[in-house]
Structures are given as C-alpha cells and as structure tokens.
Scaffold this motif. Sequence first.
Motif, PDB file in Angstrom:
ATOM      1  N   ASN A  95       0.812  -1.230   0.000  1.00 11.98           N
ATOM      2  CA  ASN A  95       0.000   0.000   0.000  1.00 11.98           C
ATOM      3  C   ASN A  95       0.839   1.271   0.000  1.00 11.98           C
ATOM      4  N   ILE A  96       2.120   1.145   0.325  1.00 10.81           N
ATOM      5  CA  ILE A  96       2.997   2.322   0.288  1.00 10.81           C
ATOM      6  C   ILE A  96       3.074   2.885  -1.128  1.00 10.81           C
ATOM      7  N   ILE A  97       3.082   2.005  -2.134  1.00 11.32           N
ATOM      8  CA  ILE A  97       3.162   2.458  -3.525  1.00 11.32           C
ATOM      9  C   ILE A  97       1.958   3.323  -3.868  1.00 11.32           C
ATOM     10  N   ILE A  98       0.769   2.909  -3.419  1.00  6.45           N
ATOM     11  CA  ILE A  98      -0.441   3.700  -3.656  1.00  6.45           C
ATOM     12  C   ILE A  98      -0.349   5.036  -2.926  1.00  6.45           C
ATOM     13  N   THR A  99       0.147   5.004  -1.689  1.00  3.38           N
ATOM     14  CA  THR A  99       0.259   6.231  -0.893  1.00  3.38           C
ATOM     15  C   THR A  99       1.182   7.241  -1.563  1.00  3.38           C
ATOM     16  N   ILE A 100       2.350   6.781  -1.987  1.00  2.95           N
ATOM     17  CA  ILE A 100       3.321   7.694  -2.613  1.00  2.95           C
ATOM     18  C   ILE A 100       2.790   8.210  -3.953  1.00  2.95           C
ATOM     19  N   GLY A 101       2.186   7.320  -4.746  1.00  2.48           N
ATOM     20  CA  GLY A 101       1.609   7.757  -6.019  1.00  2.48           C
ATOM     21  C   GLY A 101       0.525   8.794  -5.810  1.00  2.48           C
ATOM     22  N   GLY A 102      -0.318   8.597  -4.799  1.00  2.00           N
ATOM     23  CA  GLY A 102      -1.369   9.572  -4.494  1.00  2.00           C
ATOM     24  C   GLY A 102      -0.813  10.909  -4.054  1.00  2.00           C
ATOM     25  N   LEU A 103       0.297  10.886  -3.308  1.00  2.00           N
ATOM     26  CA  LEU A 103       0.923  12.141  -2.881  1.00  2.00           C
ATOM     27  C   LEU A 103       1.450  12.932  -4.076  1.00  2.00           C
ATOM     28  N   PHE A 104       1.952  12.227  -5.080  1.00  2.00           N
ATOM     29  CA  PHE A 104       2.380  12.902  -6.313  1.00  2.00           C
ATOM     30  C   PHE A 104       1.205  13.659  -6.939  1.00  2.00           C
ATOM     31  N   VAL A 105       0.023  13.035  -6.947  1.00  2.00           N
ATOM     32  CA  VAL A 105      -1.146  13.669  -7.559  1.00  2.00           C
ATOM     33  C   VAL A 105      -1.622  14.858  -6.721  1.00  2.00           C
ATOM     34  N   LEU A 106      -1.648  14.713  -5.398  1.00  2.00           N
ATOM     35  CA  LEU A 106      -2.042  15.833  -4.528  1.00  2.00           C
ATOM     36  C   LEU A 106      -1.101  17.019  -4.717  1.00  2.00           C
ATOM     37  N   THR A 107       0.186  16.723  -4.847  1.00  2.00           N
ATOM     38  CA  THR A 107       1.166  17.787  -5.099  1.00  2.00           C
ATOM     39  C   THR A 107       0.920  18.421  -6.462  1.00  2.00           C
ATOM     40  N   GLY A 108       0.575  17.600  -7.447  1.00  2.00           N
ATOM     41  CA  GLY A 108       0.254  18.124  -8.775  1.00  2.00           C
ATOM     42  C   GLY A 108      -0.912  19.091  -8.729  1.00  2.00           C
ATOM     43  N   GLY A 109      -1.891  18.829  -7.869  1.00  2.00           N
ATOM     44  CA  GLY A 109      -3.021  19.750  -7.709  1.00  2.00           C
ATOM     45  C   GLY A 109      -2.580  21.117  -7.224  1.00  2.00           C
ATOM     46  N   LEU A 110      -1.615  21.137  -6.303  1.00  2.00           N
ATOM     47  CA  LEU A 110      -1.089  22.418  -5.802  1.00  2.00           C
ATOM     48  C   LEU A 110      -0.335  23.172  -6.893  1.00  2.00           C
ATOM     49  N   ILE A 111       0.362  22.431  -7.756  1.00  2.00           N
ATOM     50  CA  ILE A 111       1.114  23.062  -8.843  1.00  2.00           C
ATOM     51  C   ILE A 111       0.172  23.582  -9.920  1.00  2.00           C
ATOM     52  N   LYS A 112      -0.803  22.761 -10.308  1.00  2.00           N
ATOM     53  CA  LYS A 112      -1.720  23.124 -11.384  1.00  2.00           C
ATOM     54  C   LYS A 112      -2.553  24.356 -11.040  1.00  2.00           C
ATOM     55  N   THR A 113      -2.812  24.573  -9.766  1.00  2.00           N
ATOM     56  CA  THR A 113      -3.638  25.724  -9.359  1.00  2.00           C
ATOM     57  C   THR A 113      -2.801  26.954  -9.021  1.00  2.00           C
ATOM     58  N   GLY A 114      -1.483  26.861  -9.184  1.00  2.00           N
ATOM     59  CA  GLY A 114      -0.626  28.030  -8.979  1.00  2.00           C
ATOM     60  C   GLY A 114      -0.274  28.322  -7.537  1.00  2.00           C
ATOM     61  N   ILE A 115      -0.612  27.421  -6.607  1.00  2.00           N
ATOM     62  CA  ILE A 115      -0.317  27.674  -5.198  1.00  2.00           C
ATOM     63  C   ILE A 115       1.186  27.697  -4.953  1.00  2.00           C
ATOM     64  N   VAL A 116       1.913  26.789  -5.594  1.00  2.00           N
ATOM     65  CA  VAL A 116       3.368  26.743  -5.420  1.00  2.00           C
ATOM     66  C   VAL A 116       4.007  28.013  -5.950  1.00  2.00           C
ATOM     67  N   ASP A 117       3.558  28.482  -7.120  1.00  2.00           N
ATOM     68  CA  ASP A 117       4.093  29.712  -7.704  1.00  2.00           C
ATOM     69  C   ASP A 117       3.777  30.912  -6.814  1.00  2.00           C
ATOM     70  N   LEU A 118       2.607  30.908  -6.200  1.00  2.00           N
ATOM     71  CA  LEU A 118       2.208  31.988  -5.292  1.00  2.00           C
ATOM     72  C   LEU A 118       3.121  32.028  -4.074  1.00  2.00           C
ATOM     73  N   ILE A 119       3.475  30.862  -3.565  1.00  2.00           N
ATOM     74  CA  ILE A 119       4.397  30.785  -2.431  1.00  2.00           C
ATOM     75  C   ILE A 119       5.742  31.406  -2.802  1.00  2.00           C
ATOM     76  N   GLY A 120       6.223  31.121  -4.017  1.00  2.00           N
ATOM     77  CA  GLY A 120       7.494  31.682  -4.474  1.00  2.00           C
ATOM     78  C   GLY A 120       7.475  33.201  -4.498  1.00  2.00           C
ATOM     79  N   ARG A 121       6.387  33.792  -4.987  1.00  2.00           N
ATOM     80  CA  ARG A 121       6.295  35.255  -5.028  1.00  2.00           C
ATOM     81  C   ARG A 121       6.264  35.851  -3.626  1.00  2.00           C
ATOM     82  N   ARG A 122       5.575  35.172  -2.717  1.00  2.00           N
ATOM     83  CA  ARG A 122       5.510  35.658  -1.336  1.00  2.00           C
ATOM     84  C   ARG A 122       6.881  35.590  -0.666  1.00  2.00           C
ATOM     85  N   LEU A 123       7.650  34.554  -0.986  1.00  2.00           N
ATOM     86  CA  LEU A 123       8.995  34.436  -0.411  1.00  2.00           C
ATOM     87  C   LEU A 123       9.877  35.602  -0.850  1.00  2.00           C
TER      88      LEU A 123
END
Length: 465
Positions: A54-82
């Motif tokens: 089940n670790i493989i499913i967990t890690i794969g799912g975390l990749f997708v959750l992280t992709g959601g943050l990237i696709k919505t620009g949250i990561v880029d927003l953090i960079g500008r705030r920094l």
Amino acid sequence: MSPIAITIILLLVALVLFGSEKLPVDIVGLILVIGLVVTGILTVNEGVSGFGDNIIITIGGLFVLTGGLIKTGIVDLIGRRLYKISGNNEFLLTALVMSVAAISASVLKNTTTTAMFVPVVLGLANRARVAPSKLMMPLAFGAILGGSCTLIGTSTNLAVSSALQRYNMPPFSMFELTPVGIFTVVFGMIYMLLVGRKMLPNIGGADESLTEQYHIREYVSELLVLRGSTLIGKTLGEANINLELDLNVLGIMRDGENRIAPRPDERIEAGDSLIVEGRLANILNVKGEAGLEIKYDFELNDRALEGDGIELFEVMVMRNSRLVGQNLKTLNFRRTYDLTVLAINRHGETFLEKISGVNLKFGDVLLVQGNRKTIEPFVVERDFLFLEDVSASSMRTAKRPWAIAAFALFLALSLSKIVIGVEVPLAIAVLLGVMLLLATKTVRYAELYSLIDLRLLVLIACMMS
C-alpha cells in the motif's frame, strides 16, 4: 556461497550502478530483484511483493495531490511571497527556502517537494541575482530534513513502518517521528545558514540555459483592468505589479490609442490596458490574482478556455510567411486563422504597442489559443513553425480551494485515529483526496498519470522486495 554473501554482492553491484548513473535507477532496482530471484534468495512472489504494497499507492497519491497544488498556482504563489519577504537578502532567502521546503516535505514527501519547488527557486535566484546553486542545495537539504518529521515525509519512513507490520509490530503513527525530526530540522538549518552556506559552490549565475531548460520565455501581452480589480486607484508604485505578479509594466493604454508612460505615480483606472512583459505562467495567471484579464479580440469566457480541443500553443513566424510585415488587425487574424493571439515573444526586444498593432517579424513567437487541427494547415504551408503545446502552463486559479481541500481531507483522515479513534489507512486517505481532485476537475484524468514519477515507484517497490 551463502545467501548472505550473495545478497551483499548484489547490493554492492547495485550501489556501483547507482553511482555510475549508466542505467536509470528503476532499471537497477529491477536488476537487483531479478538477481535475488534467480539466485534463489527470494521466491517470485517475494520478489514482486513490493509492487503490491500500500505504500506504492500512498506515494503515487501524494504525487497527484502535489500536482493539484502546482496546477492551481499555489506553489508559484508561495514563491512570489517568499521574494516579497526576503527581497535580495541571500541569507533570509536561504532561510525561507529551507523552512518552506522542510514544512512542505513533512506533509508532501521530500522528493515531490524538491521537484515542485525547483522551477520556483530558479526563478527566485534569477530575481534576487543569486547563483542557483546557493539556493538549490539548501532546498534539497531542507526537504531531506523536513521529511524526517512525519511518517509520510520520506519513502524510508514508510518502508520501515511497513516492515514493522511484517514482524507483527505496530507501525509508526503519523507524527511519532516529529519530536526527533524537529530537532534535526532546527540544528540542520542552523548549520547550513552559519557554516554550510559559505561552502556552497557559486554555480549558475546568469546561465541562460537554466531559464531555457525550465521554459522561462518572456512574452509581451496586453492586460485589461477589470471593474472591481484591487489595482484600481493605486499608482503603479503602490500596485507593485513587478513584485506581486512578476510582470514588468511597459506602458498603459487609455481612451483608445493614448499611450501613457509607466511612471510610478501613474494611477490605474478601470478599463486601462496594461502592456506587460513576463513569463507565460505569470501572464496566464493574472485574472485570479488581481482582477486583470488578457485582452482578446473578442469576448472569451472560462467555458471557451476549457472547451473541447481548445489548447494553448507556441508557434514561430517563418521567414516567408504571409504574416511577416503585417499586424493582427490588418490580417483580421481571429477570423482568418480561427486562432487567438494572447502574447508575443520577440527575442531580445520589447515594444510598447498594442498587441493587435505589432508588425510581425520572422522569428516572432506567438502564444496562440485554438484547435490543433486549425494550426496544422498553416504549419504545412510554412506560415508557422509549431514549437510546443503549453496548455499545461495555464494555472487553474479558480480550483485552488479544491486543491487545498483535497490535501486537508488527506491530512484529516490520516489523523483520524488520534482525533476520533478510528484509523483510516493512509492509502485510502490519499485516494479519497485524489478522487476529490478528479471530481472537481482540479486535476484532469488525462494528465493524472503524468503527475506520478513511475520510476521512483518502481525503485521503491524493488527496494521493499
């Protein structure tokens, strides 16, 4: 030869192959598993057992959750705030990068954290005039240190927790490692900021290949100030568009063709057209940030932007193209080509004209929106050279609440045993978060598997076997 000796020899061979980088890491992992099975150390079922963990499913799912943050620009927003907080202060910027990396890695996994922040940190280094190596290594170290704070922070923690269950021992809880991990992060950061930072190499500088590698091409576009925008009434100096949106204002168009030089004390009004220069992702992200909109030749709503077959492309104007020497207005570009030009890139040159009035030249790169089938005939006729499909660069800022909600759902379910006494397996928790992203189209099914690093999953599965 004893099984222990065979295992040690195979592990040494794997280490040499890892170090030589002659073969991909996942292939080395597969070779190691095959070697263990062929020599009889493992049975076939034992050799492939890691792929069903089940670790493989967990890690794969975390990749997708992280992709959601990237696709919505949250990561880029953090960079500008920094950058807004640190400015050009290298010490403060390093501390912030390490802190954000450590916090993110504790809940996102250190590998995914590093991958998603690499383009952001490269952009920060460029803006702060700091060599990329001065920030990239602290990013990696911060992610590694932060990953030691929680169960999901690193694949090693998950693998050890899974191994404990095989020997009928209780697995690690989500935050069982946190007390020790926090001390590791604090002392690791102190060392890096006071000692390690002085030992970092000064590599990269203004190396243009880095910006090319991460697709940082500067475009000139025309943005319309919408009614209700937070910029209305502010001067250009107060709006600080360069810092907040990472866009350079070249000029303001008001009342038709009147051109206004971008003085810091010039106030922004509703209906103004701002001529700006910046990266593709930042231009496409403006509406969700400050009430700005790319000015089109016709009204374009979100449904049109997301319609079937409608994509974003980069095309270059060819030497003998019928477009050379003409502008979008005289060409009646929208009706003639059934394409919409959103921005223009002219290498090494900026211009203060409205996009529709720019006389096109050989080598101009146009960011166009339309159907791929519409573009293909003009590519065949050598009017355009097709460069790249950049649809994925468009930020889904309206979906940010769902990206955050999906991650919050995962974290809440992972803490369910502590809060309500009912344990929800991590694999199920992460899959429910992924399902929320798919249901709300924050992440689209067509791009789902592209977000997952399959090579890393294969390597982890092999190492667990």
